[in-house]
Motif scaffolding. Sequence first.
Motif, PDB file in Angstrom:
ATOM      1  N   UNK A  62       0.855  -1.185   0.000  1.00  0.00           N
ATOM      2  CA  UNK A  62       0.000   0.000   0.000  1.00  0.00           C
ATOM      3  C   UNK A  62       0.894   1.238   0.000  1.00  0.00           C
ATOM      4  N   UNK A  63       0.813   2.073  -1.061  1.00  0.00           N
ATOM      5  CA  UNK A  63       1.662   3.272  -1.108  1.00  0.00           C
ATOM      6  C   UNK A  63       1.166   4.356  -0.158  1.00  0.00           C
ATOM      7  N   UNK A  64       2.107   4.965   0.573  1.00  0.00           N
ATOM      8  CA  UNK A  64       1.814   6.072   1.482  1.00  0.00           C
ATOM      9  C   UNK A  64       2.737   7.220   1.094  1.00  0.00           C
ATOM     10  N   UNK A  65       2.158   8.301   0.574  1.00  0.00           N
ATOM     11  CA  UNK A  65       2.936   9.451   0.101  1.00  0.00           C
ATOM     12  C   UNK A  65       2.918  10.571   1.133  1.00  0.00           C
ATOM     13  N   UNK A  66       4.091  11.069   1.465  1.00  0.00           N
ATOM     14  CA  UNK A  66       4.231  12.162   2.417  1.00  0.00           C
ATOM     15  C   UNK A  66       4.503  13.445   1.644  1.00  0.00           C
ATOM     16  N   UNK A  67       3.466  14.266   1.483  1.00  0.00           N
ATOM     17  CA  UNK A  67       3.624  15.546   0.788  1.00  0.00           C
ATOM     18  C   UNK A  67       3.760  16.704   1.770  1.00  0.00           C
ATOM     19  N   UNK A  68       3.950  16.379   3.042  1.00  0.00           N
ATOM     20  CA  UNK A  68       4.085  17.429   4.052  1.00  0.00           C
ATOM     21  C   UNK A  68       5.536  17.915   4.110  1.00  0.00           C
ATOM     22  N   UNK A  69       5.819  18.748   5.097  1.00  0.00           N
ATOM     23  CA  UNK A  69       7.171  19.290   5.270  1.00  0.00           C
ATOM     24  C   UNK A  69       7.899  18.680   6.454  1.00  0.00           C
ATOM     25  N   UNK A  70       7.395  17.563   6.960  1.00  0.00           N
ATOM     26  CA  UNK A  70       8.086  16.887   8.054  1.00  0.00           C
ATOM     27  C   UNK A  70       7.964  15.383   7.885  1.00  0.00           C
ATOM     28  N   UNK A  91       8.012   7.494   6.866  1.00  0.00           N
ATOM     29  CA  UNK A  91       7.930   8.053   5.515  1.00  0.00           C
ATOM     30  C   UNK A  91       8.562   9.438   5.556  1.00  0.00           C
ATOM     31  N   UNK A  92       9.647   9.591   4.836  1.00  0.00           N
ATOM     32  CA  UNK A  92      10.353  10.866   4.816  1.00  0.00           C
ATOM     33  C   UNK A  92       9.617  11.917   4.001  1.00  0.00           C
ATOM     34  N   UNK A  99       3.634   0.115   2.375  1.00  0.00           N
ATOM     35  CA  UNK A  99       3.300  -0.659   3.573  1.00  0.00           C
ATOM     36  C   UNK A  99       2.910  -2.065   3.111  1.00  0.00           C
ATOM     37  N   UNK A 100       3.694  -3.099   3.479  1.00  0.00           N
ATOM     38  CA  UNK A 100       3.409  -4.453   3.015  1.00  0.00           C
ATOM     39  C   UNK A 100       2.362  -5.144   3.906  1.00  0.00           C
ATOM     40  N   UNK A 101       1.123  -5.115   3.467  1.00  0.00           N
ATOM     41  CA  UNK A 101       0.041  -5.776   4.204  1.00  0.00           C
ATOM     42  C   UNK A 101      -0.045  -7.224   3.721  1.00  0.00           C
ATOM     43  N   UNK A 102       0.140  -8.150   4.651  1.00  0.00           N
ATOM     44  CA  UNK A 102       0.177  -9.575   4.314  1.00  0.00           C
ATOM     45  C   UNK A 102      -1.083 -10.259   4.819  1.00  0.00           C
ATOM     46  N   UNK A 103      -1.687 -11.075   3.966  1.00  0.00           N
ATOM     47  CA  UNK A 103      -2.828 -11.910   4.344  1.00  0.00           C
ATOM     48  C   UNK A 103      -2.386 -13.349   4.183  1.00  0.00           C
TER      49      UNK A 103
END
Length: 109
Positions: A62-70, A91-92, A99-103
Amino acid sequence: SDTVELPIKFIPQHAGCYHCQILLKSSCDVRVYEIECVVNTDHVDAELEFLTPAYQAVIQNIPISNTSRQDWKLEAVLEGQDFYGPPVINVGVGETALYPLKFNPVAEC
């Protein structure tokens, strides 16, 4: 009344934490006001469907994008049987982490 309104217009482009200083000066006074605005994205619902034979694991990144400044340190809380993933993900700034979600079903379900 000895108050003065100071209208401020703030139009954020992205989610994140925004800092601002306002300096007001007169001949007999100097004041600095610090403002911090935290902008969150709209709440988004998502649905994932996993299809795999019993006893065989499948991983969805699951992609998690950090577009913030921290930098972000995110904690994951997984609910439901047979789901696994790291409890914390970092996430920098400006990065996208997966995020590797495993089932891993132990029976037909």
